[in-house]
Design a protein around this motif. Sequence first.
Motif, PDB file in Angstrom:
ATOM      1  N   THR A 137      59.875  99.057 -31.175  1.00  0.00           N
ATOM      2  CA  THR A 137      60.844  97.965 -31.312  1.00  0.00           C
ATOM      3  C   THR A 137      60.237  96.846 -32.151  1.00  0.00           C
ATOM      4  O   THR A 137      59.017  96.786 -32.339  1.00  0.00           O
ATOM      5  N   LEU A 138      61.083  95.947 -32.617  1.00  0.00           N
ATOM      6  CA  LEU A 138      60.573  94.815 -33.392  1.00  0.00           C
ATOM      7  C   LEU A 138      59.606  93.976 -32.560  1.00  0.00           C
ATOM      8  O   LEU A 138      58.567  93.533 -33.063  1.00  0.00           O
ATOM      9  N   ASP A 139      59.940  93.754 -31.293  1.00  0.00           N
ATOM     10  CA  ASP A 139      59.049  92.985 -30.423  1.00  0.00           C
ATOM     11  C   ASP A 139      57.702  93.677 -30.264  1.00  0.00           C
ATOM     12  O   ASP A 139      56.650  93.031 -30.329  1.00  0.00           O
ATOM     13  N   ALA A 140      57.715  94.992 -30.063  1.00  0.00           N
ATOM     14  CA  ALA A 140      56.471  95.740 -29.889  1.00  0.00           C
ATOM     15  C   ALA A 140      55.642  95.743 -31.170  1.00  0.00           C
ATOM     16  O   ALA A 140      54.413  95.608 -31.126  1.00  0.00           O
ATOM     17  N   VAL A 141      56.302  95.867 -32.299  1.00  0.00           N
ATOM     18  CA  VAL A 141      55.588  95.854 -33.579  1.00  0.00           C
ATOM     19  C   VAL A 141      54.957  94.488 -33.807  1.00  0.00           C
ATOM     20  O   VAL A 141      53.781  94.388 -34.197  1.00  0.00           O
ATOM     21  N   ALA A 142      55.702  93.425 -33.564  1.00  0.00           N
ATOM     22  CA  ALA A 142      55.160  92.073 -33.737  1.00  0.00           C
ATOM     23  C   ALA A 142      53.943  91.867 -32.838  1.00  0.00           C
ATOM     24  O   ALA A 142      52.907  91.347 -33.294  1.00  0.00           O
ATOM     25  N   ALA A 143      54.047  92.270 -31.583  1.00  0.00           N
ATOM     26  CA  ALA A 143      52.931  92.106 -30.651  1.00  0.00           C
ATOM     27  C   ALA A 143      51.719  92.918 -31.109  1.00  0.00           C
ATOM     28  O   ALA A 143      50.587  92.413 -31.099  1.00  0.00           O
ATOM     29  N   ALA A 144      51.942  94.152 -31.517  1.00  0.00           N
ATOM     30  CA  ALA A 144      50.834  95.008 -31.949  1.00  0.00           C
ATOM     31  C   ALA A 144      50.189  94.498 -33.230  1.00  0.00           C
ATOM     32  O   ALA A 144      48.987  94.670 -33.446  1.00  0.00           O
ATOM     33  N   ALA A 145      50.975  93.853 -34.088  1.00  0.00           N
ATOM     34  CA  ALA A 145      50.455  93.310 -35.347  1.00  0.00           C
ATOM     35  C   ALA A 145      49.840  91.929 -35.165  1.00  0.00           C
ATOM     36  O   ALA A 145      49.267  91.375 -36.105  1.00  0.00           O
ATOM     37  N   ASN A 146      50.005  91.367 -33.970  1.00  0.00           N
ATOM     38  CA  ASN A 146      49.518  90.023 -33.669  1.00  0.00           C
ATOM     39  C   ASN A 146      50.156  88.981 -34.597  1.00  0.00           C
ATOM     40  O   ASN A 146      49.486  88.103 -35.138  1.00  0.00           O
ATOM     41  N   VAL A 147      51.481  89.131 -34.766  1.00  0.00           N
ATOM     42  CA  VAL A 147      52.274  88.141 -35.510  1.00  0.00           C
ATOM     43  C   VAL A 147      53.457  87.765 -34.637  1.00  0.00           C
ATOM     44  O   VAL A 147      53.838  88.503 -33.732  1.00  0.00           O
ATOM     45  N   SER A 148      54.032  86.622 -34.908  1.00  0.00           N
ATOM     46  CA  SER A 148      55.232  86.243 -34.168  1.00  0.00           C
ATOM     47  C   SER A 148      56.392  87.120 -34.621  1.00  0.00           C
ATOM     48  O   SER A 148      56.350  87.713 -35.701  1.00  0.00           O
ATOM     49  N   LYS A 149      57.432  87.156 -33.803  1.00  0.00           N
ATOM     50  CA  LYS A 149      58.610  87.918 -34.222  1.00  0.00           C
ATOM     51  C   LYS A 149      59.200  87.301 -35.489  1.00  0.00           C
ATOM     52  O   LYS A 149      59.652  88.015 -36.386  1.00  0.00           O
ATOM     53  N   GLY A 150      59.166  85.981 -35.589  1.00  0.00           N
ATOM     54  CA  GLY A 150      59.617  85.316 -36.810  1.00  0.00           C
ATOM     55  C   GLY A 150      58.793  85.730 -38.020  1.00  0.00           C
ATOM     56  O   GLY A 150      59.328  85.906 -39.117  1.00  0.00           O
ATOM     57  N   GLY A 151      57.486  85.907 -37.813  1.00  0.00           N
ATOM     58  CA  GLY A 151      56.618  86.365 -38.895  1.00  0.00           C
ATOM     59  C   GLY A 151      56.971  87.775 -39.333  1.00  0.00           C
ATOM     60  O   GLY A 151      56.989  88.080 -40.532  1.00  0.00           O
ATOM     61  N   LEU A 152      57.274  88.617 -38.367  1.00  0.00           N
ATOM     62  CA  LEU A 152      57.707  89.971 -38.692  1.00  0.00           C
ATOM     63  C   LEU A 152      59.026  89.930 -39.459  1.00  0.00           C
ATOM     64  O   LEU A 152      59.168  90.580 -40.501  1.00  0.00           O
ATOM     65  N   LEU A 153      59.966  89.137 -38.961  1.00  0.00           N
ATOM     66  CA  LEU A 153      61.288  89.065 -39.590  1.00  0.00           C
ATOM     67  C   LEU A 153      61.236  88.443 -40.984  1.00  0.00           C
ATOM     68  O   LEU A 153      62.103  88.708 -41.821  1.00  0.00           O
ATOM     69  N   TYR A 154      60.216  87.639 -41.238  1.00  0.00           N
ATOM     70  CA  TYR A 154      60.037  87.081 -42.585  1.00  0.00           C
ATOM     71  C   TYR A 154      59.819  88.214 -43.596  1.00  0.00           C
ATOM     72  O   TYR A 154      60.330  88.185 -44.710  1.00  0.00           O
ATOM     73  N   HIS A 155      59.044  89.215 -43.187  1.00  0.00           N
ATOM     74  CA  HIS A 155      58.729  90.338 -44.080  1.00  0.00           C
ATOM     75  C   HIS A 155      59.762  91.455 -43.993  1.00  0.00           C
ATOM     76  O   HIS A 155      60.049  92.119 -44.998  1.00  0.00           O
ATOM     77  N   PHE A 156      60.309  91.662 -42.799  1.00  0.00           N
ATOM     78  CA  PHE A 156      61.256  92.761 -42.562  1.00  0.00           C
ATOM     79  C   PHE A 156      62.378  92.234 -41.674  1.00  0.00           C
ATOM     80  O   PHE A 156      62.182  92.040 -40.477  1.00  0.00           O
ATOM     81  N   ALA A 157      63.541  92.029 -42.245  1.00  0.00           N
ATOM     82  CA  ALA A 157      64.648  91.363 -41.556  1.00  0.00           C
ATOM     83  C   ALA A 157      65.280  92.206 -40.451  1.00  0.00           C
ATOM     84  O   ALA A 157      66.033  91.682 -39.637  1.00  0.00           O
ATOM     85  N   SER A 158      64.972  93.494 -40.412  1.00  0.00           N
ATOM     86  CA  SER A 158      65.570  94.375 -39.399  1.00  0.00           C
ATOM     87  C   SER A 158      64.689  95.603 -39.231  1.00  0.00           C
ATOM     88  O   SER A 158      63.750  95.827 -40.013  1.00  0.00           O
ATOM     89  N   LYS A 159      65.019  96.403 -38.251  1.00  0.00           N
ATOM     90  CA  LYS A 159      64.287  97.651 -38.051  1.00  0.00           C
ATOM     91  C   LYS A 159      64.504  98.594 -39.236  1.00  0.00           C
ATOM     92  O   LYS A 159      63.585  99.306 -39.647  1.00  0.00           O
ATOM     93  N   ASP A 160      65.702  98.572 -39.811  1.00  0.00           N
ATOM     94  CA  ASP A 160      65.963  99.392 -41.004  1.00  0.00           C
ATOM     95  C   ASP A 160      65.090  98.923 -42.169  1.00  0.00           C
ATOM     96  O   ASP A 160      64.579  99.745 -42.937  1.00  0.00           O
ATOM     97  N   ALA A 161      64.921  97.618 -42.305  1.00  0.00           N
ATOM     98  CA  ALA A 161      64.065  97.088 -43.373  1.00  0.00           C
ATOM     99  C   ALA A 161      62.609  97.476 -43.142  1.00  0.00           C
ATOM    100  O   ALA A 161      61.872  97.762 -44.090  1.00  0.00           O
TER     101      ALA A 161
END
Length: 179
Positions: free
Chosen positions: A25-49
């Motif tokens: 999930t986006l939350d799990a990816v953000a946590a595993a990458a040690n970035v905020s969910k906002g940081g993840l969404l900055y690079h990838f706006a959705s799971k499809d992205a």
Amino acid sequence: MASARDRVLDAYETLLIETGPGAATLDAVAAAANVSKGGLLYHFASKDALAAGLLARLRERSASDADAIRAADGATAYYLRTSAPGGGIPGGLTRTYLAALRVAEHARDATAVRDALAAVDADALGALRDRLGDPVLAWMVQLVGDGLYLRTLIGTPLPEGLSVDDLLARLRPQLPAES
């Protein structure tokens, strides 16, 4: 140090491989990458992205590997050795390829995944064809490498007492001198 974007893609690959698409999930990816969910969404706006980013990474790594095949002193040996269990294609292509296969299991757009996997196949075949000069021989080498690569992906060792060098010894009489 890896960029936040690369850390996100690394984390996504790890989650796909180790726990499967449902757990990535986006939350799990953000946590595993040690970035905020906002940081993840900055690079990838959705799971499809995020999946599209993974496929773009796969194509980049495949193109780099094709360049390495073309530059190798012994393209066939390079291709087979890096396809075999423990051979490890430089640049993480094996890991990204395996993650892409996991994405394919649940992709809404299976065509994009198939296209990316087909591009990987075409990159390697094109590089082998360039070096060997014979499209059928290049395809034969690729098929042998595909079998070795499958063993790598599923963790199956080579048969007892046999090695890639044994395969190369049998193939060398068919190969041009510098391949």
